[in-house]
Design a protein around this motif. Structure first.
Motif, PDB file in Angstrom:
ATOM      1  N   GLY A 144     -78.681-111.416  16.942  1.00  0.00           N
ATOM      2  CA  GLY A 144     -79.409-111.346  15.680  1.00  0.00           C
ATOM      3  C   GLY A 144     -78.901-110.244  14.784  1.00  0.00           C
ATOM      4  N   VAL A 145     -78.571-109.089  15.390  1.00  0.00           N
ATOM      5  CA  VAL A 145     -78.013-107.981  14.603  1.00  0.00           C
ATOM      6  C   VAL A 145     -76.673-108.379  14.006  1.00  0.00           C
ATOM      7  CG1 VAL A 145     -77.140-105.621  14.714  1.00  0.00           C
ATOM      8  CG2 VAL A 145     -79.230-106.223  15.954  1.00  0.00           C
ATOM      9  N   ARG A 146     -75.813-108.984  14.814  1.00  0.00           N
ATOM     10  CA  ARG A 146     -74.487-109.381  14.337  1.00  0.00           C
ATOM     11  C   ARG A 146     -74.573-110.483  13.294  1.00  0.00           C
ATOM     12  NH1 ARG A 146     -70.548-110.305  19.328  1.00  0.00           N
ATOM     13  NH2 ARG A 146     -69.109-110.515  17.568  1.00  0.00           N
ATOM     14  N   ALA A 147     -75.623-111.315  13.398  1.00  0.00           N
ATOM     15  CA  ALA A 147     -75.814-112.379  12.410  1.00  0.00           C
ATOM     16  C   ALA A 147     -76.486-111.863  11.145  1.00  0.00           C
ATOM     17  CB  ALA A 147     -76.643-113.511  13.009  1.00  0.00           C
ATOM     18  N   ARG A 148     -76.768-110.562  11.123  1.00  0.00           N
ATOM     19  CA  ARG A 148     -77.373-109.909   9.951  1.00  0.00           C
ATOM     20  C   ARG A 148     -78.724-110.533   9.598  1.00  0.00           C
ATOM     21  NH1 ARG A 148     -74.068-106.548   7.310  1.00  0.00           N
ATOM     22  NH2 ARG A 148     -75.108-106.833   5.299  1.00  0.00           N
ATOM     23  N   GLN A 149     -79.561-110.656  10.634  1.00  0.00           N
ATOM     24  CA  GLN A 149     -80.939-111.044  10.370  1.00  0.00           C
ATOM     25  C   GLN A 149     -81.576-110.002   9.439  1.00  0.00           C
ATOM     26  OE1 GLN A 149     -83.420-111.558  13.789  1.00  0.00           O
ATOM     27  NE2 GLN A 149     -82.304-113.335  14.565  1.00  0.00           N
ATOM     28  N   PRO A 150     -82.578-110.393   8.677  1.00  0.00           N
ATOM     29  CA  PRO A 150     -83.266-109.419   7.827  1.00  0.00           C
ATOM     30  C   PRO A 150     -83.746-108.218   8.643  1.00  0.00           C
ATOM     31  CG  PRO A 150     -83.951-111.629   7.256  1.00  0.00           C
ATOM     32  CD  PRO A 150     -83.085-111.760   8.474  1.00  0.00           C
ATOM     33  N   LEU A 151     -83.605-107.059   8.066  1.00  0.00           N
ATOM     34  CA  LEU A 151     -83.975-105.817   8.748  1.00  0.00           C
ATOM     35  C   LEU A 151     -85.424-105.860   9.210  1.00  0.00           C
ATOM     36  CD1 LEU A 151     -83.140-102.965   9.566  1.00  0.00           C
ATOM     37  CD2 LEU A 151     -83.830-102.176   7.290  1.00  0.00           C
ATOM     38  N   THR A 152     -86.273-106.504   8.443  1.00  0.00           N
ATOM     39  CA  THR A 152     -87.682-106.621   8.821  1.00  0.00           C
ATOM     40  C   THR A 152     -87.829-107.243  10.201  1.00  0.00           C
ATOM     41  OG1 THR A 152     -88.132-107.041   6.482  1.00  0.00           O
ATOM     42  CG2 THR A 152     -89.911-107.480   8.037  1.00  0.00           C
ATOM     43  N   LEU A 153     -87.106-108.324  10.455  1.00  0.00           N
ATOM     44  CA  LEU A 153     -87.198-109.007  11.741  1.00  0.00           C
ATOM     45  C   LEU A 153     -86.588-108.169  12.858  1.00  0.00           C
ATOM     46  CD1 LEU A 153     -86.289-112.701  10.792  1.00  0.00           C
ATOM     47  CD2 LEU A 153     -88.501-111.535  10.693  1.00  0.00           C
ATOM     48  N   LEU A 154     -85.487-107.499  12.571  1.00  0.00           N
ATOM     49  CA  LEU A 154     -84.827-106.700  13.597  1.00  0.00           C
ATOM     50  C   LEU A 154     -85.699-105.531  14.035  1.00  0.00           C
ATOM     51  CD1 LEU A 154     -81.182-106.635  12.189  1.00  0.00           C
ATOM     52  CD2 LEU A 154     -82.062-108.009  14.093  1.00  0.00           C
ATOM     53  N   VAL A 155     -86.351-104.880  13.100  1.00  0.00           N
ATOM     54  CA  VAL A 155     -87.220-103.761  13.454  1.00  0.00           C
ATOM     55  C   VAL A 155     -88.407-104.255  14.271  1.00  0.00           C
ATOM     56  CG1 VAL A 155     -88.797-102.019  12.518  1.00  0.00           C
ATOM     57  CG2 VAL A 155     -86.531-102.325  11.512  1.00  0.00           C
ATOM     58  N   TYR A 156     -89.030-105.303  13.798  1.00  0.00           N
ATOM     59  CA  TYR A 156     -90.183-105.848  14.514  1.00  0.00           C
ATOM     60  C   TYR A 156     -89.803-106.246  15.936  1.00  0.00           C
ATOM     61  CZ  TYR A 156     -93.487-109.428  16.068  1.00  0.00           C
ATOM     62  OH  TYR A 156     -94.356-110.176  16.810  1.00  0.00           O
ATOM     63  N   THR A 157     -88.736-107.013  16.077  1.00  0.00           N
ATOM     64  CA  THR A 157     -88.326-107.486  17.392  1.00  0.00           C
ATOM     65  C   THR A 157     -87.942-106.337  18.299  1.00  0.00           C
ATOM     66  OG1 THR A 157     -87.487-109.489  16.332  1.00  0.00           O
ATOM     67  CG2 THR A 157     -86.814-109.089  18.605  1.00  0.00           C
ATOM     68  N   GLY A 158     -87.217-105.370  17.751  1.00  0.00           N
ATOM     69  CA  GLY A 158     -86.795-104.230  18.553  1.00  0.00           C
ATOM     70  C   GLY A 158     -87.965-103.452  19.122  1.00  0.00           C
ATOM     71  N   VAL A 159     -89.002-103.250  18.319  1.00  0.00           N
ATOM     72  CA  VAL A 159     -90.174-102.514  18.804  1.00  0.00           C
ATOM     73  C   VAL A 159     -90.928-103.318  19.855  1.00  0.00           C
ATOM     74  CG1 VAL A 159     -92.370-101.464  18.146  1.00  0.00           C
ATOM     75  CG2 VAL A 159     -90.385-101.208  16.660  1.00  0.00           C
ATOM     76  N   VAL A 160     -91.087-104.635  19.628  1.00  0.00           N
ATOM     77  CA  VAL A 160     -91.774-105.473  20.620  1.00  0.00           C
ATOM     78  C   VAL A 160     -91.027-105.446  21.957  1.00  0.00           C
ATOM     79  CG1 VAL A 160     -92.469-107.822  21.227  1.00  0.00           C
ATOM     80  CG2 VAL A 160     -92.826-106.986  18.907  1.00  0.00           C
ATOM     81  N   LEU A 161     -89.709-105.596  21.908  1.00  0.00           N
ATOM     82  CA  LEU A 161     -88.920-105.586  23.146  1.00  0.00           C
ATOM     83  C   LEU A 161     -89.016-104.237  23.836  1.00  0.00           C
ATOM     84  CD1 LEU A 161     -85.659-107.477  22.059  1.00  0.00           C
ATOM     85  CD2 LEU A 161     -87.599-108.372  23.359  1.00  0.00           C
ATOM     86  N   ALA A 162     -88.933-103.156  23.066  1.00  0.00           N
ATOM     87  CA  ALA A 162     -88.988-101.820  23.663  1.00  0.00           C
ATOM     88  C   ALA A 162     -90.334-101.571  24.332  1.00  0.00           C
ATOM     89  CB  ALA A 162     -88.714-100.770  22.595  1.00  0.00           C
ATOM     90  N   LEU A 163     -91.413-101.928  23.664  1.00  0.00           N
ATOM     91  CA  LEU A 163     -92.735-101.690  24.233  1.00  0.00           C
ATOM     92  C   LEU A 163     -92.974-102.546  25.473  1.00  0.00           C
ATOM     93  CD1 LEU A 163     -94.964-101.426  21.023  1.00  0.00           C
ATOM     94  CD2 LEU A 163     -94.171 -99.577  22.513  1.00  0.00           C
ATOM     95  N   ALA A 164     -92.459-103.767  25.476  1.00  0.00           N
ATOM     96  CA  ALA A 164     -92.677-104.650  26.623  1.00  0.00           C
ATOM     97  C   ALA A 164     -91.825-104.244  27.820  1.00  0.00           C
ATOM     98  CB  ALA A 164     -92.377-106.093  26.228  1.00  0.00           C
ATOM     99  N   LEU A 165     -90.553-103.937  27.579  1.00  0.00           N
ATOM    100  CA  LEU A 165     -89.625-103.665  28.680  1.00  0.00           C
ATOM    101  C   LEU A 165     -89.703-102.237  29.187  1.00  0.00           C
ATOM    102  CD1 LEU A 165     -86.466-105.596  27.425  1.00  0.00           C
ATOM    103  CD2 LEU A 165     -88.123-106.337  29.147  1.00  0.00           C
ATOM    104  N   CYS A 166     -90.135-101.325  28.334  1.00  0.00           N
ATOM    105  CA  CYS A 166     -90.116 -99.909  28.698  1.00  0.00           C
ATOM    106  C   CYS A 166     -91.494 -99.365  29.040  1.00  0.00           C
ATOM    107  CB  CYS A 166     -89.497 -99.078  27.581  1.00  0.00           C
ATOM    108  SG  CYS A 166     -87.782 -99.504  27.224  1.00  0.00           S
ATOM    109  N   ALA A 167     -92.480-100.240  29.179  1.00  0.00           N
ATOM    110  CA  ALA A 167     -93.817 -99.806  29.563  1.00  0.00           C
ATOM    111  C   ALA A 167     -93.975 -99.888  31.071  1.00  0.00           C
ATOM    112  CB  ALA A 167     -94.873-100.675  28.877  1.00  0.00           C
ATOM    113  N   SER A 168     -94.817 -99.024  31.612  1.00  0.00           N
ATOM    114  CA  SER A 168     -95.032 -98.984  33.065  1.00  0.00           C
ATOM    115  C   SER A 168     -96.252 -99.797  33.453  1.00  0.00           C
ATOM    116  CB  SER A 168     -95.225 -97.531  33.518  1.00  0.00           C
ATOM    117  OG  SER A 168     -96.312 -96.928  32.829  1.00  0.00           O
TER     118      SER A 168
END
Length: 394
Positions: free
Chosen positions: A313-337
């Protein structure tokens, strides 16, 4: 990254009319999942409706909807499970449904989830169509429907409600409706802790918009593309964090711990953010024996796929809005205990990661893409029935 402007001009037909084929396909997939669940549960002597509405988190939401906050369970090991961990919007809607119709809180929660899942599907279509066109939009909706844990979309849980609010907030940002984006972000913040991802997306988009407009203003001969009044963007950004911040501050006041009160509540559930250390240990422990090692390899492959899709998605230049949202969701889900069995459903709101796959399906011939989608729908229905009839909560 990319300009907030869309890559595909919006068609003139009404949005709901354009989304109708995707919504019909979504409804068919969900109906299949519910049918398989009903048959599987009946064969095991269980009630499918009870699994959907009156187990695990559904019970906590219904308790909040009824007597309100204040219920907790003290475990033998000293942990305290408090209902303050559950954000209030879904219980509020359950209470409203109970007041307006002869429904139990669980029944109201089920109807809210069914309605919200359709709203989420429409929002996902709107976002995907805005960026890549209607064909990708339709496949994005179908891919979200056939997720292995897609059955959660029909449960009296808050995932469908949150995804609907998040998707439409992102769409509002992409179309320059800043006040609407802020209101929806605030409501998302009242639904789940991951509402901060929507807030981050709105704020990032707003700040980039301000910076871009200021740079354009000082560039001789430049055209002013952003026509939204400054006060609308500022108001949208101001409204966005009010839901999450308001609830966290209220919990802090109720517990007497100030801003740390909500963190204490989550700690009672063994929830926290450790950068993924606990999850890494959980995966590593799978390699102590051969059968569980296969599960460990599957988990590693799944995480690698998510990261690859995000980078795509980053390489395809998705809108920054989507990249920020997705990045935070992934980080919170994968990096939570938190409870590791719940991670698949915690990842469900990260629908923009499906856009590269939707694009790949859209490039296939219609019969082949239909066959792939149908196969995934059957697999998801079977897995969802198996998963929900298991011993642990989803």
């Amino acid at each position: 990254m990319t300009d907030l402007a869309t890559r595909v001009d919006a068609p003139r037909a009404p949005l709901l009319r354009r989304a109708a084929p995707a919504l019909l396909g979504y409804a068919a997939v969900r109906a299949l999942g519910l049918l398989v669940l009903a048959v599987w549960s009946a064969a095991r002597g269980k009630s499918a409706y009870t699994l959907l509405t009156a187990r695990w988190d559904s019970l906590w939401y219904a308790r909040v909807a009824g007597p309100g906050y204040g219920y907790e369970v003290r475990l033998p090991n000293g942990d305290v499970h408090s209902d303050l961990a559950f954000f209030p919007l879904l219980p509020w809607l359950e209470r409203l449904g109970h007041a307006l119709a002869p429904l139990s809180y669980a029944d109201a929660g089920f109807l809210v989830s069914l309605s919200a899942s359709l709203a989420a599907a429409a929002g996902i279509f709107a976002v995907a169509e805005r960026v890549y066109g209607p064909r990708v939009g339709r496949y994005a909706v179908l891919l979200w429907a056939v997720l292995p844990v897609g059955i959660v979309q029909s449960m009296a849980y808050s995932e469908s409600l949150f995804t609907a609010l998040a998707a439409w907030s992102l769409y509002a940002v992409l179309t320059g409706r800043w006040v609407g984006a802020g209101v929806l972000a605030a409501l998302a913040g009242l639904t789940r802790p991951v509402g901060v991802a929507v807030v981050a997306a709105v704020w990032t988009a707003g700040m980039v918009s301000f910076v871009r407009e200021r740079g354009t203003r000082h560039t001789p001969g430049a055209h002013h593309r952003e026509r939204t009044p400054v006060w609308r963007r500022a108001l949208g950004m101001l409204l966005a964090p009010l839901g999450a911040a308001g609830y966290v501050l209220w919990v802090g006041h109720r517990t007497g711990r100030g801003p740390l009160g909500y963190l204490d509540v989550q700690a009672g559930w063994r929830n926290g953010f450790d950068g993924g250390y606990a999850f890494a240990r959980f995966v590593a422990d799978k390699f102590t024996s051969f059968p569980s090692a296969l599960a460990g390899l599957g988990l590693i492959a799944g995480v690698a796929l998510l990261i690859w899709l995000y980078v795509t998605g980053v390489r395809a230049r998705q809108p920054l809005t989507l990249l920020v949202y997705t990045g935070v969701v992934l980080a919170l889900a994968l990096c939570a205990s938190s409870y590791f069995g719940s991670k698949p459903r915690l990842l469900m709101p990260a629908f923009p990661v499906l856009l590269p796959l939707a694009g790949a399906l859209a490039r296939l011939r219609a019969p082949r893409s239909a066959l792939v989608t149908a196969g995934l729908a059957v697999a998801a229905a079977v897995y969802g029935a198996f998963w929900l009839n298991g011993s642990g909560p989803p």
